[in-house]
Motif scaffolding. Sequence first.
Motif, PDB file in Angstrom:
ATOM      1  N   LYS A  49     -13.267  -3.769  -4.331  1.00 54.62           N
ATOM      2  CA  LYS A  49     -12.608  -4.343  -5.503  1.00 54.62           C
ATOM      3  C   LYS A  49     -11.102  -4.190  -5.335  1.00 54.62           C
ATOM      4  CE  LYS A  49     -16.000  -4.070  -9.153  1.00 54.62           C
ATOM      5  NZ  LYS A  49     -17.161  -3.463  -8.481  1.00 54.62           N
ATOM      6  N   PRO A  50     -10.317  -5.170  -5.820  1.00 52.24           N
ATOM      7  CA  PRO A  50      -8.868  -4.986  -5.744  1.00 52.24           C
ATOM      8  C   PRO A  50      -8.496  -3.706  -6.479  1.00 52.24           C
ATOM      9  CG  PRO A  50      -9.385  -7.221  -6.409  1.00 52.24           C
ATOM     10  CD  PRO A  50     -10.681  -6.465  -6.392  1.00 52.24           C
ATOM     11  N   ARG A  51      -7.464  -3.037  -5.984  1.00 52.63           N
ATOM     12  CA  ARG A  51      -7.112  -1.746  -6.563  1.00 52.63           C
ATOM     13  C   ARG A  51      -6.449  -1.955  -7.918  1.00 52.63           C
ATOM     14  NH1 ARG A  51      -1.968   1.478  -4.488  1.00 52.63           N
ATOM     15  NH2 ARG A  51      -2.058   3.287  -5.846  1.00 52.63           N
ATOM     16  N   GLN A  52      -6.894  -1.192  -8.884  1.00 48.58           N
ATOM     17  CA  GLN A  52      -6.224  -1.184 -10.182  1.00 48.58           C
ATOM     18  C   GLN A  52      -5.197  -0.060 -10.120  1.00 48.58           C
ATOM     19  OE1 GLN A  52      -6.959  -3.335 -12.470  1.00 48.58           O
ATOM     20  NE2 GLN A  52      -8.942  -4.131 -11.853  1.00 48.58           N
ATOM     21  N   LYS A  53      -3.963  -0.340 -10.505  1.00 51.53           N
ATOM     22  CA  LYS A  53      -2.955   0.730 -10.471  1.00 51.53           C
ATOM     23  C   LYS A  53      -3.331   1.807 -11.485  1.00 51.53           C
ATOM     24  CE  LYS A  53       0.181  -0.227  -7.387  1.00 51.53           C
ATOM     25  NZ  LYS A  53       0.792  -1.510  -7.337  1.00 51.53           N
ATOM     26  N   GLN A  54      -3.184   3.070 -11.073  1.00 50.36           N
ATOM     27  CA  GLN A  54      -3.485   4.164 -11.996  1.00 50.36           C
ATOM     28  C   GLN A  54      -2.419   4.166 -13.079  1.00 50.36           C
ATOM     29  OE1 GLN A  54      -6.116   5.629 -11.604  1.00 50.36           O
ATOM     30  NE2 GLN A  54      -6.656   5.634  -9.457  1.00 50.36           N
ATOM     31  N   PRO A  55      -2.797   4.576 -14.300  1.00 49.78           N
ATOM     32  CA  PRO A  55      -1.750   4.715 -15.313  1.00 49.78           C
ATOM     33  C   PRO A  55      -0.778   5.773 -14.806  1.00 49.78           C
ATOM     34  CG  PRO A  55      -3.851   5.631 -16.065  1.00 49.78           C
ATOM     35  CD  PRO A  55      -4.118   4.949 -14.761  1.00 49.78           C
ATOM     36  N   ASP A  56       0.512   5.521 -15.005  1.00 47.16           N
ATOM     37  CA  ASP A  56       1.486   6.414 -14.386  1.00 47.16           C
ATOM     38  C   ASP A  56       1.379   7.837 -14.889  1.00 47.16           C
ATOM     39  OD1 ASP A  56       2.594   4.731 -12.631  1.00 47.16           O
ATOM     40  OD2 ASP A  56       4.044   3.894 -14.046  1.00 47.16           O
ATOM     41  N   GLU A  75       2.158  -6.786  -0.803  1.00 47.81           N
ATOM     42  CA  GLU A  75       1.254  -6.356  -1.869  1.00 47.81           C
ATOM     43  C   GLU A  75       0.086  -7.326  -1.883  1.00 47.81           C
ATOM     44  OE1 GLU A  75       1.181  -4.294  -4.868  1.00 47.81           O
ATOM     45  OE2 GLU A  75       2.635  -2.917  -3.992  1.00 47.81           O
ATOM     46  N   LEU A  76      -1.084  -6.848  -1.489  1.00 50.83           N
ATOM     47  CA  LEU A  76      -2.267  -7.715  -1.462  1.00 50.83           C
ATOM     48  C   LEU A  76      -3.433  -6.949  -2.059  1.00 50.83           C
ATOM     49  CD1 LEU A  76      -1.773  -9.015   2.156  1.00 50.83           C
ATOM     50  CD2 LEU A  76      -1.785 -10.486   0.148  1.00 50.83           C
ATOM     51  N   ARG A  77      -4.217  -7.613  -2.903  1.00 52.45           N
ATOM     52  CA  ARG A  77      -5.377  -6.981  -3.541  1.00 52.45           C
ATOM     53  C   ARG A  77      -5.007  -5.655  -4.208  1.00 52.45           C
ATOM     54  NH1 ARG A  77     -10.141  -8.990  -2.336  1.00 52.45           N
ATOM     55  NH2 ARG A  77     -11.186  -7.026  -2.725  1.00 52.45           N
ATOM     56  N   GLY A  78      -3.791  -5.592  -4.768  1.00 50.23           N
ATOM     57  CA  GLY A  78      -3.386  -4.383  -5.468  1.00 50.23           C
ATOM     58  C   GLY A  78      -3.017  -3.246  -4.538  1.00 50.23           C
ATOM     59  N   MET A  79      -2.981  -3.525  -3.230  1.00 44.59           N
ATOM     60  CA  MET A  79      -2.677  -2.442  -2.287  1.00 44.59           C
ATOM     61  C   MET A  79      -1.419  -2.784  -1.501  1.00 44.59           C
ATOM     62  SD  MET A  79      -6.497  -1.489  -1.076  1.00 44.59           S
ATOM     63  CE  MET A  79      -7.180  -3.103  -1.176  1.00 44.59           C
ATOM     64  N   ARG A  80      -0.867  -1.755  -0.855  1.00 46.65           N
ATOM     65  CA  ARG A  80       0.381  -1.947  -0.135  1.00 46.65           C
ATOM     66  C   ARG A  80       0.085  -1.902   1.365  1.00 46.65           C
ATOM     67  NH1 ARG A  80       5.401  -0.467  -2.302  1.00 46.65           N
ATOM     68  NH2 ARG A  80       4.606   1.245  -3.564  1.00 46.65           N
ATOM     69  N   TYR A  81       0.374  -3.004   2.025  1.00 43.35           N
ATOM     70  CA  TYR A  81       0.112  -3.078   3.466  1.00 43.35           C
ATOM     71  C   TYR A  81       1.431  -3.103   4.228  1.00 43.35           C
ATOM     72  CZ  TYR A  81      -4.793  -4.133   2.640  1.00 43.35           C
ATOM     73  OH  TYR A  81      -6.115  -4.062   2.286  1.00 43.35           O
ATOM     74  N   HIS A  82       1.446  -2.464   5.388  1.00 49.16           N
ATOM     75  CA  HIS A  82       2.618  -2.549   6.255  1.00 49.16           C
ATOM     76  C   HIS A  82       2.320  -3.592   7.327  1.00 49.16           C
ATOM     77  CE1 HIS A  82       4.649   0.949   4.534  1.00 49.16           C
ATOM     78  NE2 HIS A  82       3.434   1.346   4.279  1.00 49.16           N
ATOM     79  N   PRO A  83       3.181  -4.597   7.456  1.00 47.55           N
ATOM     80  CA  PRO A  83       2.891  -5.700   8.390  1.00 47.55           C
ATOM     81  C   PRO A  83       2.538  -5.193   9.784  1.00 47.55           C
ATOM     82  CG  PRO A  83       4.947  -6.117   7.225  1.00 47.55           C
ATOM     83  CD  PRO A  83       4.480  -4.769   6.782  1.00 47.55           C
ATOM     84  N   PHE A  93     -11.025   9.063  -4.266  1.00 43.06           N
ATOM     85  CA  PHE A  93     -11.847   7.876  -4.065  1.00 43.06           C
ATOM     86  C   PHE A  93     -11.584   7.315  -2.687  1.00 43.06           C
ATOM     87  CE2 PHE A  93      -7.782   6.453  -5.302  1.00 43.06           C
ATOM     88  CZ  PHE A  93      -7.587   5.288  -4.608  1.00 43.06           C
ATOM     89  N   GLU A  94     -12.544   6.611  -2.181  1.00 38.82           N
ATOM     90  CA  GLU A  94     -12.433   5.943  -0.893  1.00 38.82           C
ATOM     91  C   GLU A  94     -12.466   4.458  -1.210  1.00 38.82           C
ATOM     92  OE1 GLU A  94     -11.362   5.560   1.720  1.00 38.82           O
ATOM     93  OE2 GLU A  94     -11.588   7.573   2.487  1.00 38.82           O
ATOM     94  N   GLU A  95     -11.921   3.674  -0.328  1.00 38.69           N
ATOM     95  CA  GLU A  95     -12.047   2.231  -0.516  1.00 38.69           C
ATOM     96  C   GLU A  95     -13.450   1.868  -0.100  1.00 38.69           C
ATOM     97  OE1 GLU A  95      -9.707  -0.806   1.554  1.00 38.69           O
ATOM     98  OE2 GLU A  95      -8.094   0.554   1.021  1.00 38.69           O
ATOM     99  N   LEU A  96     -14.290   1.527  -1.032  1.00 37.70           N
ATOM    100  CA  LEU A  96     -15.679   1.294  -0.662  1.00 37.70           C
ATOM    101  C   LEU A  96     -15.969  -0.189  -0.619  1.00 37.70           C
ATOM    102  CD1 LEU A  96     -17.365   4.093  -2.719  1.00 37.70           C
ATOM    103  CD2 LEU A  96     -17.120   3.953  -0.257  1.00 37.70           C
ATOM    104  N   LEU A  97     -16.722  -0.580   0.392  1.00 43.10           N
ATOM    105  CA  LEU A  97     -17.146  -1.980   0.448  1.00 43.10           C
ATOM    106  C   LEU A  97     -18.213  -2.184  -0.617  1.00 43.10           C
ATOM    107  CD1 LEU A  97     -17.397  -2.432   4.266  1.00 43.10           C
ATOM    108  CD2 LEU A  97     -15.730  -3.423   2.756  1.00 43.10           C
TER     109      LEU A  97
END
Length: 1534
Positions: A903-910, A1426-1434, A296-300
């Motif tokens: 959409k904020p990312r939903q974590k995949q079931p592990d 951790e923002l919108r379910g995603m991991r950002y590096h400052p 999947f791509e992060e789609l607007l």
Amino acid sequence: MAAERGGCSLEAVPLPPEVRESLAELELELSEGDITQKGYEKKRAKLLARYIPLIQGVDPSLQAENRVPGSSQATAAVSKQQKSRSTNSRDERFRSDVHTEAVQAALAKYKERKMPMPSKRRSVLVHSSVETYTPPDTSSASEDEGSLRRQGRITSTPFQSHSNVEPWLNRVIQGSSTSSSASSTSSHPGGKPAAASNTATATAAATVLADLMAHTQLDNHSAPPDVTTGLVEHLHHERPQVASVRGVPRGYHSSILETADGVPVNSRVSSKIQQLLNTLKRPKRPPLKEFFVDDFEELLEVQQPDPNQPKPEGNQMNVLKGEPLGVVTNWPPSLLAALQCWGTTQPKAPCLTALDTTGKAIYTLTYGKLWSRSLKLAYTLLNKLTTKSEPLLKPGDRDAGSQQIGFLLGSCGVTLALTTDACQKGLPKAQTGEVVTFKGWPRLIWFVIDGKHLAKPTKDWHPQVRDASAEIAYIEYKTSKEGSTVGITISHASMLAHCHALTQACGYSEAETLTNVLDFKRDAGLWHGVLTSVMNRMHVISIPYALMKVNPLSWIQKVCLYKARVAVVKSRDMHWSLLAQRDQRDVSLSSLRMLIVADGANPWSISSCDAFLNVFQSRGLRPEVICPCASSSEALTVAIRRPPELGGPPPGKAVLSMNCLSFGVIRVDTEEKLSVLTVQDVGQIMPGANVCVVKVDGTPYLCKADEVGEICVNSGATGMAYFGLLGITKNVFEAIPVTAAGVPVSDQPFTRTGLLGFVGPDYLVFVVGKLDGLITVSGRRHNADDVVATALAVEPMKFVYRGRIAVFSVTVLHDDRIVLVAEQRPDASEEDSFQWMSRVLQAIDSIHQVGVYCLALVPANTLPKAPLGGIHISETKQRFLEGALHPCNVLMCPHTCVTNLPKPRQKQPDVGPASMIVGNLVAGKRIAQASGRDVTQLEDNDQARKFLYLADVLQWRAQTTPDHPLFLLLNSKGTVASTASCIQLHKRAERVAVALIEKGRLNVGDHVALVYPPGVDLIATFYGCLYAGCIPITVRPPHPQNLATTLPTVKMIVEVSKSACILTTQAIMKLLKSKEAATAVDIKTWPTILDTDDMPKKKLASIFRPTSPDMLAYLDFSVSTTGILAGVKMSHAATSALCRSIKLQCELYPSRQIAICLDPYCGLGFALWCLCSVYSGHQSILVPPLELESNVSLWLSAVSQYKVRVTFCSYSVMEMCTKGLGTQTDNLRMKGVNLSCVRTCMVVAEERPRITLTQSFSKLFKDLGLSARAVSTTFGCRVNVAICLQGTAGPDPTTVYVDMRALRHDRVRLVERGSPHSLPLMESGKILPGVKVIIAHTETKGPLGDSHLGEIWVSSPHNATGYYTVYGEEALHADHFTARLSFGDTQTVWARTGYLGFLRRTELTDASGERHDALYVVGSLDETLELRGMRYHPIDIETSVIRAHKSIAECAVFTWTNLLVVVVELEGSEQEALDLVALVTNVVLEEHYLIVGVVVIVDPGVIPINSRGEKQRMHLRDGFLADQLDPIYVAYNM
């Protein structure tokens, strides 16, 4: 939908009996369990399909009874609100009382909310207010059922009858409808549709049906979100088949079967079916590859059109034909012929009266004089100046867009500028006395055309007066929305035809008097005041803008004085004269037969016209005299209202729903006064013209009668082309409108006017806006002028300076965003401006249902002006985007208006670790692990290998090579400050050991803090501690100028490490006990402090020998970037293993020299400075980084002077050299600095390699011989201070490009260099000998495959053995040193580095001939946001922000509650501070899909940076929350 969700008996529904029977059967089947709920849904929906549209309440038949045929009441609706009361206190130009009332009403709906005020310096921050604030509710509730039963109206002036209202308007008057079944009504306007004979029963049916639907309709929110990204076929998510019927309620899915926790809602479903259903719900096992494909791509989000939005329903319009151009027998063949005729037959007739700024007439030009001067000028131009005719330039005002005009002049090949004496004197001159060349302009010859400069034509010279042809007569410039200037060419024939058409439309006759207030160089001012007037031998009174500024009434006085029959003005001039009308009682406007309002096409001109009439009707102004006209630069005059005596129909007004307009649909609106636009007609189209209205975008299809489109004109009197621009000329001047079937409406091309409007009753043209002012926000079109009007209706004169407001759109994240810039009055306070801003936001949200992205206030008189005083919009926009607007207040509301974020990312079931491994094997991927060379295989013949303890090595070296130099310390001048050979170091260490045992009375195993500046003392005391059996801890000394912040850290390390004694110098000892120190810490609680400056020369009885290599050798303390103080334990075995690894990797032998410019207090810096030389015997040249502050070139000069092959530095050192020596490479070369000796220069770091810095360093010093391959980085962390180090052998570090969006999802996707969202990552050096690295999943702790992102785990003999203490975080870090994989190799003990990274097998081979595995470090896990379910590096966000504006020196980001806070250091004047707010918000949205919550602008140097050059973001966050940053500005984005 009905409010109750309860079940309703079906009996109440007047449905046909057979339908009710079938429904009952269905219910029964469902209760018996013979049919699934889904099947029940499907069948039931099918049965009800014919009745469903009623539920939405949109079926027009329901309103059939309430309609007013022909709307007799509409005539009476000339409401008193339309007559604008005139008050002096406000800007009337965009004024309409209705609108003002609407705005006030809208604002009243909003309760006073607590909003966080932005804070400027000297104002106190209020933190609490952000949490309490909730964004305004943007659901536009005004569009649902309530809005359907409106009786529309077209207000008209009292004498207009409705007999000729077009059928579509009739329907509009009868109430708008959006359902497709409306077509049945439109064909018989009178007849009632057969569907419902009784409105009441129909409505009842709708309500009950609605209940019935609601009974089974659980909104889709209750179903758990589908997080399987389409891998699982969720059968219960299919929509029912009813969707084909118009008006099925939204959310009518059959997801009724479960609530969020999967409990069946309807207990009547039989258990068997429930079982079946549960199996359907269980996700199928996806095929294995799915775990490894980035599927999947992060789609607007794409804005979905609102199903209830109004749609046009009228018939397709026809082309409108204007009256034919009258045939006049004596009509001149060209304009020049007319001038010749008047100049010779009526030489005394006045042509133009010019006024000065006091209103006095300076001179009157007669037709004779005009003709003779034209001849002289023509003769002079042709014979004296040049041989060929060139386009000439009349000088205008030099305004904001002058560079673009210059570009146009250049492209037209202009070389000559004509001007008057007075004008020429006012131009800026160069030293030579010539007029300067303006920026962007071509070189011009300025020629003054006053009499004395012109040559008299010879007797035999006669001008050619040709007939009007298609040759270019003149070029008129216009500035487009984007700010580019284009030239529109007008031919002689068009010019003549246009004069002819205007003469006929306005009924001009010979010798009439006309006053002109407009710019005579272009547009209506030129057409009426220069061309058509000469055609008809009229007398023009030209009123300069300068005079209007001094006396806004001047034009009315001149009309009165000269008994002018016609006046050409703009609504602004009418408005200004209203403000001054008190002073004049004796003016009369009874002579006027036409008051031409040149900007009648601005929808808001109606209020000026009404107000003006209101006041001046008593002074002889007749209502029918006011003639608004619509014009465009491309099509010249499009339409003009004719006075009744010229056969014009009575004027019309339309009150239109602003909401429908935003969808391009015309709906007359009555009750909903809040959001209406009242427009006046601009009369009928020009004689001899054909007009049609076409769709704005794409192919020019004809619009329907009730649809807004672009007006197009076909006539002999339009412009020809854009000069030199063939492409856009074709689009605009050669449009071929087509019918819905695609058939061209005419064989003649039409010209697009750029005006948006429609044709109303009586063939009157209505204009609702300009294409240039169009702002399309998520599919809806808004007009900039309308937004300005709404803003002005919010207490304008109290606040906005002279009503100066600019509205434009900027594209951010693929959609237009509205920006509103206003000039505030000089006396406005912060509170005023903030209150005004928040009210404007609410008003625009209420009336236009659109969010404002940015609202900026600038000081009075600072917006760029257009030539005649308006605001130069495109220049304002340019300044906004470049950060050069310098606002004094800014409010951004990205949260409300940016609705297309992914959409904020939903974590995949592990996915379990076992399936990961299996999956990797299936996919043919290896598990990501790598190791350095195997130490056990490597025989290094050195004695040192035999020694496990560094103390033994030093003694052995002191015996075998006593005079071999180990250390050389340089001072800032580059001279040697101190040295130490093996024997010297050994003896000093002995002395220290004696002092510790005798003076300090320490026992074996006691901890000793070493507080020394970088130097040999530090090294000697370290070995002294080892000799005495004590545990050393190196501590950075406090900074004497900054004790308050540096001393507490020293104290904390001493306390946490439980040091029994402090060794230091005399100077530092005094400092630790000083009065200043007492203010920062409690100086009474220091342990014993010994100074080692002059110790007695005593021999140590016996040197301590550890009983086992696992005993503690030293503690390494450091403060992490997240502000945690952590000390790690290094055993003797680990210490010697570390030295040995580094020795092997860098090939260090006693004959080598290395230069070190690092802090010697922790990590690899300490090891290189204090340990490695003793172990390997090489000489270390020590350069304290602090000395670079006074001599930047110290390190590089030393490297060159000692011909060093291997050198180490930190990022802060590299940055100092890059910034400080950037311009001095030539000087250094002159001084003989040569870096060609360097084989490797390694940056010691605990972070992702800073590629841009290392690359600019390499480029910069390439001139000094630095090899492009030399610079590389190292990687270490708390658990293992040296994991990677480039060393001397092995392949060069590789760089890969990864997709930044995939990284946010913890995935690695490799992309090509330069592709969008790509991020370069450089390998962090080679893995050291003896080190093994694996990548593990952060949560499941299972091993990951090649090129997968996970936590870097390391296993090596030189891992630290554990934390001594982690101050404040003990429990969290227990497993950092003893982690085991949850699957696969579960035996090996690993240490977790806390860094995210990935391994990638490259094509390169390493020294052993194996394929080389590269380790890429992405960043510290503790630092990630951790923002919108995603991991950002400052660092990624910061990099974007720093690029946003040249004045941003540094930037740091962190989160606070769930807001992203961006702190920006401003390196420029404070007035630029607020420019940064919007730019920072834009760039973070564009590149990271994140909304910035708070922008804090601070002075340079506020962001704390540690000795390794890393930002201390948590310290910064604490400072921000404690309000200690002294910010220049804090903006809270709403």
